[in-house]
Design a protein around this motif. Sequence first.
Motif, short mmCIF file in Angstrom:
data_model
loop_
_atom_site.label_atom_id
_atom_site.label_comp_id
_atom_site.label_asym_id
_atom_site.label_seq_id
_atom_site.Cartn_x
_atom_site.Cartn_y
_atom_site.Cartn_z
N ARG A 145 0.86 -1.17 0.00
CA ARG A 145 0.00 0.00 0.00
C ARG A 145 0.90 1.23 0.00
O ARG A 145 2.04 1.17 0.43
CB ARG A 145 -0.90 0.01 1.21
CG ARG A 145 -1.79 -1.21 1.25
CD ARG A 145 -2.97 -1.00 2.11
NE ARG A 145 -3.84 -2.00 2.53
CZ ARG A 145 -4.15 -3.19 2.09
NH1 ARG A 145 -3.68 -3.57 1.26
NH2 ARG A 145 -4.96 -4.04 2.51
N ARG A 146 0.38 2.34 -0.51
CA ARG A 146 1.23 3.52 -0.67
C ARG A 146 0.46 4.76 -0.27
O ARG A 146 -0.71 4.93 -0.60
CB ARG A 146 1.64 3.61 -2.13
CG ARG A 146 2.60 4.71 -2.44
CD ARG A 146 3.02 4.63 -3.87
NE ARG A 146 1.86 4.85 -4.71
CZ ARG A 146 1.86 5.58 -5.80
NH1 ARG A 146 2.98 6.11 -6.22
NH2 ARG A 146 0.78 5.77 -6.49
N LEU A 147 1.14 5.62 0.48
CA LEU A 147 0.62 6.94 0.82
C LEU A 147 1.60 7.96 0.25
O LEU A 147 2.81 7.79 0.37
CB LEU A 147 0.51 7.12 2.34
CG LEU A 147 -0.47 6.21 3.06
CD1 LEU A 147 -0.31 6.38 4.57
CD2 LEU A 147 -1.89 6.51 2.64
N GLU A 148 1.07 9.01 -0.37
CA GLU A 148 1.95 10.00 -1.00
C GLU A 148 1.57 11.40 -0.53
O GLU A 148 0.40 11.75 -0.46
CB GLU A 148 1.85 9.91 -2.51
CG GLU A 148 2.86 10.77 -3.22
CD GLU A 148 2.90 10.49 -4.71
OE1 GLU A 148 3.43 11.35 -5.43
OE2 GLU A 148 2.43 9.44 -5.15
N CYS A 149 2.58 12.20 -0.22
CA CYS A 149 2.38 13.59 0.15
C CYS A 149 2.17 14.40 -1.12
O CYS A 149 3.00 14.36 -2.03
CB CYS A 149 3.59 14.11 0.92
SG CYS A 149 3.49 15.87 1.31
N THR A 150 1.07 15.13 -1.19
CA THR A 150 0.77 15.92 -2.38
C THR A 150 1.62 17.18 -2.45
O THR A 150 1.76 17.77 -3.51
CB THR A 150 -0.71 16.31 -2.40
OG1 THR A 150 -1.02 17.00 -1.20
CG2 THR A 150 -1.59 15.09 -2.52
N GLU A 151 2.20 17.59 -1.33
CA GLU A 151 2.99 18.82 -1.29
C GLU A 151 4.43 18.61 -1.77
O GLU A 151 4.95 19.39 -2.54
CB GLU A 151 3.01 19.39 0.13
CG GLU A 151 1.64 19.71 0.70
CD GLU A 151 0.97 20.88 0.00
OE1 GLU A 151 1.68 21.81 -0.43
OE2 GLU A 151 -0.26 20.85 -0.13
N CYS A 152 5.07 17.53 -1.28
CA CYS A 152 6.49 17.34 -1.62
C CYS A 152 6.77 16.05 -2.39
O CYS A 152 7.88 15.82 -2.84
CB CYS A 152 7.35 17.37 -0.36
SG CYS A 152 7.12 15.95 0.74
N GLY A 153 5.76 15.19 -2.54
CA GLY A 153 5.94 13.96 -3.29
C GLY A 153 6.55 12.81 -2.50
O GLY A 153 6.83 11.76 -3.07
N MET A 154 6.75 12.99 -1.19
CA MET A 154 7.28 11.91 -0.38
C MET A 154 6.29 10.74 -0.39
O MET A 154 5.09 10.94 -0.30
CB MET A 154 7.51 12.36 1.06
CG MET A 154 8.12 11.28 1.93
SD MET A 154 8.19 11.74 3.66
CE MET A 154 6.60 11.21 4.21
N THR A 155 6.81 9.53 -0.52
CA THR A 155 5.97 8.35 -0.59
C THR A 155 6.29 7.42 0.58
O THR A 155 7.45 7.20 0.89
CB THR A 155 6.20 7.59 -1.91
OG1 THR A 155 5.91 8.48 -2.99
CG2 THR A 155 5.32 6.37 -2.02
N MET A 156 5.25 6.90 1.21
CA MET A 156 5.38 5.93 2.29
C MET A 156 4.77 4.62 1.79
O MET A 156 3.60 4.60 1.41
CB MET A 156 4.65 6.43 3.53
CG MET A 156 4.77 5.53 4.73
SD MET A 156 3.71 6.05 6.11
CE MET A 156 4.26 7.70 6.41
N ARG A 157 5.57 3.57 1.73
CA ARG A 157 5.08 2.27 1.29
C ARG A 157 5.10 1.31 2.46
O ARG A 157 6.04 1.30 3.25
CB ARG A 157 5.96 1.74 0.16
CG ARG A 157 5.87 2.56 -1.10
CD ARG A 157 6.73 2.00 -2.20
NE ARG A 157 6.27 0.67 -2.55
CZ ARG A 157 7.04 -0.26 -3.08
NH1 ARG A 157 8.31 -0.04 -3.29
NH2 ARG A 157 6.56 -1.44 -3.39
N PHE A 158 4.07 0.49 2.55
CA PHE A 158 4.01 -0.49 3.63
C PHE A 158 3.17 -1.68 3.19
O PHE A 158 2.40 -1.60 2.26
CB PHE A 158 3.45 0.13 4.91
CG PHE A 158 2.10 0.77 4.76
CD1 PHE A 158 0.95 0.07 5.05
CD2 PHE A 158 1.98 2.08 4.33
CE1 PHE A 158 -0.29 0.66 4.90
CE2 PHE A 158 0.74 2.68 4.19
CZ PHE A 158 -0.40 1.96 4.48
#
Length: 64
Positions: A27-40
């Motif tokens: 699953r992936r969460l992405e910051c719309t402001e800086c593009g940082m992605t968190m995958r888990f």
Amino acid sequence: MDLVLNVIAVLVLAGSLWQLIGYCRWRRLECTECGMTMRFRCVSRAEAQTLAARMQQHVDTHRS
């Protein structure tokens, strides 16, 4: 009767395997402001909600 029990057992095992595959999907969460992605993967719903809240806190740091 034996055939019916075997079919039921196969269906239960197939359902369990399908659920396990979905549970361990990335699953992936992405910051719309800086593009940082968190995958888990392989986390419970409570843990996924905690990670989503952490990402929301990250997004809020860009706005303040």
